[in-house]
Design an enzyme around this catalytic site. Structure first.
Site, PDB file in Angstrom:
ATOM      1  N   ILE A  21      45.098 -88.906 -61.689  1.00 19.71           N
ATOM      2  CA  ILE A  21      45.686 -90.086 -61.026  1.00 19.71           C
ATOM      3  C   ILE A  21      47.125 -89.786 -60.592  1.00 19.71           C
ATOM      4  O   ILE A  21      47.921 -89.264 -61.377  1.00 19.71           O
ATOM      5  CB  ILE A  21      45.684 -91.301 -61.994  1.00 19.71           C
ATOM      6  CG1 ILE A  21      44.245 -91.652 -62.378  1.00 19.71           C
ATOM      7  CG2 ILE A  21      46.382 -92.504 -61.369  1.00 19.71           C
ATOM      8  CD1 ILE A  21      44.132 -92.604 -63.549  1.00 19.71           C
ATOM      9  N   ASP A  22      47.433 -90.119 -59.329  1.00 17.97           N
ATOM     10  CA  ASP A  22      48.819 -89.991 -58.850  1.00 17.97           C
ATOM     11  C   ASP A  22      49.521 -91.338 -58.791  1.00 17.97           C
ATOM     12  O   ASP A  22      50.735 -91.426 -58.898  1.00 17.97           O
ATOM     13  CB  ASP A  22      48.845 -89.405 -57.428  1.00 17.97           C
ATOM     14  CG  ASP A  22      48.214 -88.024 -57.369  1.00 17.97           C
ATOM     15  OD1 ASP A  22      48.351 -87.277 -58.351  1.00 17.97           O
ATOM     16  OD2 ASP A  22      47.559 -87.721 -56.343  1.00 17.97           O
ATOM     17  N   ILE A  23      48.720 -92.377 -58.534  1.00 10.29           N
ATOM     18  CA  ILE A  23      49.318 -93.692 -58.274  1.00 10.29           C
ATOM     19  C   ILE A  23      48.604 -94.753 -59.109  1.00 10.29           C
ATOM     20  O   ILE A  23      47.378 -94.788 -59.155  1.00 10.29           O
ATOM     21  CB  ILE A  23      49.173 -94.056 -56.777  1.00 10.29           C
ATOM     22  CG1 ILE A  23      49.941 -93.052 -55.918  1.00 10.29           C
ATOM     23  CG2 ILE A  23      49.641 -95.486 -56.508  1.00 10.29           C
ATOM     24  CD1 ILE A  23      49.741 -93.228 -54.425  1.00 10.29           C
ATOM     25  N   ARG A 244      42.576 -90.909 -56.050  1.00 14.84           N
ATOM     26  CA  ARG A 244      43.616 -90.588 -57.045  1.00 14.84           C
ATOM     27  C   ARG A 244      44.534 -91.788 -57.322  1.00 14.84           C
ATOM     28  O   ARG A 244      45.638 -91.643 -57.852  1.00 14.84           O
ATOM     29  CB  ARG A 244      44.413 -89.354 -56.602  1.00 14.84           C
ATOM     30  CG  ARG A 244      43.515 -88.083 -56.624  1.00 14.84           C
ATOM     31  CD  ARG A 244      44.312 -86.827 -56.367  1.00 14.84           C
ATOM     32  NE  ARG A 244      45.322 -86.573 -57.366  1.00 14.84           N
ATOM     33  CZ  ARG A 244      45.107 -86.003 -58.555  1.00 14.84           C
ATOM     34  NH1 ARG A 244      43.892 -85.590 -58.893  1.00 14.84           N
ATOM     35  NH2 ARG A 244      46.098 -85.816 -59.399  1.00 14.84           N
TER      36      ARG A 244
END
Ligand code: PLP
Ligand code: CA
Length: 300
Positions: A21-23, A244
């Site tokens: 996960i980025d966000i 993501r």
């Protein structure tokens, strides 16, 4: 789309999960705060996520405050969140009007709602009336009684309004039915709302329902689960990959549906309105990817 309720797992292997996960998109009430109190451990979790390089956005269906109003709420809870990371449904209503170039029509907006919506419309320079100005107006139902409406209203925005009354409903109905092309915009459709801990209160679904009922029209919904906010974020921040992004929320029919139908990862937290037995019951058709007791479980 109906997904049968496969067993929803509790979040496990947090490290691998966080790596994917980025966000994070956080719902607010029931995730970050409950009413006016911050949920235990949340500030430290947000600090850790940021330290790990994760970007965080905050999305609330509550239209009673503007983005600036929520910035004040985050500050008062000791959470340092920039205003640009906050997306209230009042902001979404203004963003939708901007996107559809409403200002260029020269028309006005009639508001059923509180000051969050009018503050956001002021910021984009769209003229409005109604809202708190009409809180004491009554309809003259005597013989010849008539409400005169402004033919230059090009949109009615309906948000949560603790001073909703028959005059406002009649005014909105006239604009939507009689002004050609007048838009009917709903900030959100939440059935119930968490005004106090004592009980669930009738949410904006009640105000939108009144206008649907007397116009026969379906609203354009700008809050969760509408895709508008994710499209806005994607465009503004050039986000390459929805897979993501993780939507974290406490409500199945707004937050988890929003995430699921827009191709995001989803995580339900039990710190708000959804109880574990409801989440895991066979009747629940909206399954998140995983669930936690509160977001503190992100860092066991
Ligand atoms: N609308 C109103 C009027 C509310 O009071 C709340 C929660 O307090 C909501 C909507 C839902 O807000 P959220 O999307 O942050 O859970
Ligand atoms: Ca919530």
């Amino acid at each position: 789309r109906v997904v049968c309720n496969a067993k929803v797992p509790r979040l496990s292997d947090q490290k691998a999960w966080l790596d994917g996960i980025d966000i994070f998109i956080f719902d607010c009430d029931g995730v970050i705060w409950r009413g006016d109190s911050v949920i235990d451990g949340v500030p430290a979790v947000l600090d850790k996520l940021r330290a790990a390089g994760k970007r965080c956005f905050f999305v609330t269906n509550n239209s009673t405050k503007s983005r600036a109003g929520y910035k004040g709420k985050f500050d008062s809870l000791g959470l340092d969140v920039p205003a640009e990371e906050i997306f209230s449904s009042s902001f979404s209503a203004a963003a939708y009007l901007e996107q559809t170039k409403f200002k260029e029509t020269g028309k006005k907006v009639y508001i059923i709602g509180e000051k969050g919506i009018s503050e956001e419309l002021d910021l984009i320079g769209v003229p409005w009336f109604g809202a708190e100005q009409d809180k004491d107006k009554v309809v003259n139902l005597g013989s010849g009684g008539k409400v005169e409406h402004d033919p230059d209203v090009g949109a009615v925005v309906v948000g949560f309004d603790r001073n909703v009354n028959y005059y406002k409903i009649q005014y909105a109905q006239l604009c939507i039915n009689e002004n050609p092309g007048c838009k009917f915009i709903a900030t959100n459709l939440d059935k119930v709302t968490h005004l106090t801990d004592a009980q669930e209160w009738a949410g904006n679904g009640s105000m939108v329902g009144a206008i649907k009922g007397c116009t026969g029209q379906e609203p354009i919904v700008v809050g969760k689960p509408s895709p508008l906010m994710i499209e806005y974020l994607e465009e503004k921040y050039k986000i390459p990959d929805r897979k993501r992004i993780c939507m974290v929320g406490d409500r199945l029919d707004t937050d988890i549906l929003f995430g699921r139908d827009n191709g995001l990862q989803t995580c339900l937290t039990l710190s708000g309105v959804t109880k574990e037995d409801k989440l895991l019951s066979d009747d629940n058709k909206i399954a998140p990817d995983s669930y936690v007791s509160s977001i503190v479980d992100f860092f066991p």
